[in-house]
Write a protein that holds these residues in place. Sequence first.
Motif, PDB file in Angstrom:
ATOM      1  N   PHE A  40      55.573 178.650  36.347  1.00 28.52           N
ATOM      2  CA  PHE A  40      56.636 179.515  36.833  1.00 28.52           C
ATOM      3  C   PHE A  40      57.596 178.710  37.694  1.00 28.52           C
ATOM      4  O   PHE A  40      57.183 177.950  38.574  1.00 28.52           O
ATOM      5  N   VAL A  41      58.890 178.891  37.445  1.00 29.60           N
ATOM      6  CA  VAL A  41      59.949 178.199  38.178  1.00 29.60           C
ATOM      7  C   VAL A  41      60.586 179.211  39.134  1.00 29.60           C
ATOM      8  O   VAL A  41      61.328 180.089  38.696  1.00 29.60           O
ATOM      9  N   PRO A  42      60.303 179.102  40.450  1.00 26.83           N
ATOM     10  CA  PRO A  42      60.729 180.123  41.408  1.00 26.83           C
ATOM     11  C   PRO A  42      62.059 179.855  42.112  1.00 26.83           C
ATOM     12  O   PRO A  42      62.372 180.489  43.113  1.00 26.83           O
ATOM     13  N   TYR A  43      62.853 178.912  41.592  1.00 21.25           N
ATOM     14  CA  TYR A  43      63.989 178.397  42.354  1.00 21.25           C
ATOM     15  C   TYR A  43      65.165 179.357  42.523  1.00 21.25           C
ATOM     16  O   TYR A  43      66.054 179.087  43.331  1.00 21.25           O
ATOM     17  N   ALA A  44      65.209 180.456  41.814  1.00 22.25           N
ATOM     18  CA  ALA A  44      66.316 181.410  41.969  1.00 22.25           C
ATOM     19  C   ALA A  44      66.166 182.274  43.231  1.00 22.25           C
ATOM     20  O   ALA A  44      67.132 182.860  43.694  1.00 22.25           O
ATOM     21  N   ARG A  45      64.973 182.367  43.773  1.00 22.17           N
ATOM     22  CA  ARG A  45      64.656 182.994  45.058  1.00 22.17           C
ATOM     23  C   ARG A  45      65.352 184.340  45.323  1.00 22.17           C
ATOM     24  O   ARG A  45      66.183 184.450  46.229  1.00 22.17           O
ATOM     25  N   PRO A  46      65.016 185.393  44.596  1.00 19.46           N
ATOM     26  CA  PRO A  46      65.664 186.689  44.851  1.00 19.46           C
ATOM     27  C   PRO A  46      65.442 187.143  46.300  1.00 19.46           C
ATOM     28  O   PRO A  46      64.336 187.041  46.824  1.00 19.46           O
TER      29      PRO A  46
END
Length: 146
Positions: A40-46
């Motif tokens: 999982f790539v969490p870099y958008a950080r909602p």
Amino acid sequence: MINPNDRLLVISTSTIHGYSFLEYIKDEIKEFINSDEIIFVPYARPSGISYDDYTQNVKDALQTVGISVKGLHTFENKKEAILHAKAIFIGGGNTFLLLKTLYELGLVEELRSAVHNGTPYIGTSAGSNLTGLTIGTTNDMPIVYP
């Protein structure tokens, strides 16, 4: 039914009113990746959520269908992690922040190569925006510039 030759599962959102996070799509995710693990790539950080918390949300949602989730941010060698991933999931949040972070880490070409070579790719919201020719049509605020 999901076509096993497809490499992209592009979803506009991870939530639908009346359902918990990823609940409405998790069975399709399981069928699509045909695996028991995903990076999982969490870099958008909602909403500014931390990478660990965002990854935990995905772990909690997908554990019920037997999918183990590892956050890309936890790997020392992120390029190798992408190139050896069984499946990749990039979540939603801010598309500009996501793309900027991927460029800073030098991961854009590795993602493109992994998908081109057959690694299943799932994108929700910002993660789906990355599959287009440009992110110019996103409705996200340009809080940073890639």
